[in-house]
Design a protein around this motif. Structure first.
Motif, short mmCIF file in Angstrom:
data_model
loop_
_atom_site.label_atom_id
_atom_site.label_comp_id
_atom_site.label_asym_id
_atom_site.label_seq_id
_atom_site.Cartn_x
_atom_site.Cartn_y
_atom_site.Cartn_z
N ASP A 1 0.83 -1.21 0.00
CA ASP A 1 0.00 0.00 0.00
C ASP A 1 0.86 1.26 0.00
OD1 ASP A 1 -2.12 1.87 0.37
OD2 ASP A 1 -1.79 1.79 2.54
N GLY B 1 2.74 -0.99 4.36
CA GLY B 1 2.31 0.33 3.93
C GLY B 1 3.41 1.34 3.65
N GLY C 1 -0.76 -1.77 -4.66
CA GLY C 1 -1.87 -0.82 -4.65
C GLY C 1 -1.63 0.36 -5.57
#
Length: 245
Positions: free
Chosen positions: A107, A201, A133
């Protein structure tokens, strides 16, 4: 031999440094003998091989269309400070989703070196797939491709919206682990099930809150020294090796 950077073909090759042009043409450039060899040994398609004048090309290169270019042209179309004298134009490939059991979800990672390293590590560990992502750095950025060290051509990598992709994974029995320092448990205390999707992330902000809400477990790696956190690619590597056992 192409000697001018004003040549129309050379201009198009140089434009492949831009994401917009890569997406428009469905092509990207890989540079260096190692990466070109990795593409050759994969099921990706090489459109063109470019060799700098005076440089030796590997024998397999003659299986493809080859263009010889002057040194100034090669430097114009490539990205490294010390080019190796060989590059390839490669067609982007539609990947096949084949019943994976371990998936890395990425992400909003912005550094191409981090993205490429995680893809390389996922390949080395034996993960089945990687999903990048939409807010992450471009998969076909030259620095990303170089950082994968060829693993891009050996493990299925998808570009998908994670908020759309995670729910179907959960329906198929995946336990989603999300890395975060907030309200998280040590990764060693989380049960490793037969299907795991590991979500990592952004370098500064971590996993987006809306994606954390979709996770089954919030996990962290204990830090025993003075560092505030681990590099995202290092953390991903530790967790992937743990998951694979």
């Amino acid at each position: 031999m192409l000697t001018s950077v004003k040549n129309a073909q050379v201009k198009n090759w140089a434009k492949l440094k831009m994401k917009k042009f890569r997406m428009k043409t469905g092509m990207f450039l890989v540079e260096g003998e190692h990466l070109v060899t990795e593409v050759h040994h994969s099921n990706w398609e090489i459109e063109q091989i470019i060799v700098q004048n005076g440089m030796d090309a590997p024998e397999f290169a003659f299986d493809y269309s080859i263009t010889i270019v002057a040194e100034n042209v090669f430097q114009h179309i490539t990205d490294t400070r010390t080019p190796q004298g060989i590059a390839a134009i490669v067609k982007m490939k539609e990947q096949e989703w084949v019943d994976p059991h371990t998936v890395l979800l990425i992400d909003s990672v912005q550094d191409p070196g981090n993205l490429g390293t995680m893809i390389r590590t996922a390949d080395a560990v034996g993960f089945d797939a990687v999903i990048v992502g939409g807010k992450s750095v471009d998969l076909y950025n030259e620095k990303t491709v170089r950082s994968t060290q060829g693993s891009l051509f050996h493990i299925p990598v998808f570009q998908e919206k994670l908020s759309v992709k995670i729910p179907p994974l959960k329906e198929k029995g995946f336990a989603v682990w999300a890395t975060t320092l907030d309200q998280a448990m040590s990764y060693k205390d989380v049960p490793v099930t037969s299907k795991v999707a590991l979500l990592v992330g952004n370098e500064g902000n971590g996993v987006d809150g809306s994606l954390l809400d979709l996770a089954d477990y919030n996990v962290k790696i204990p830090i025993h020294g003075q560092a505030e956190s681990l590099n995202v690619s290092v953390a991903a590597g530790i967790l992937m090796y743990h998951i694979k056992g």
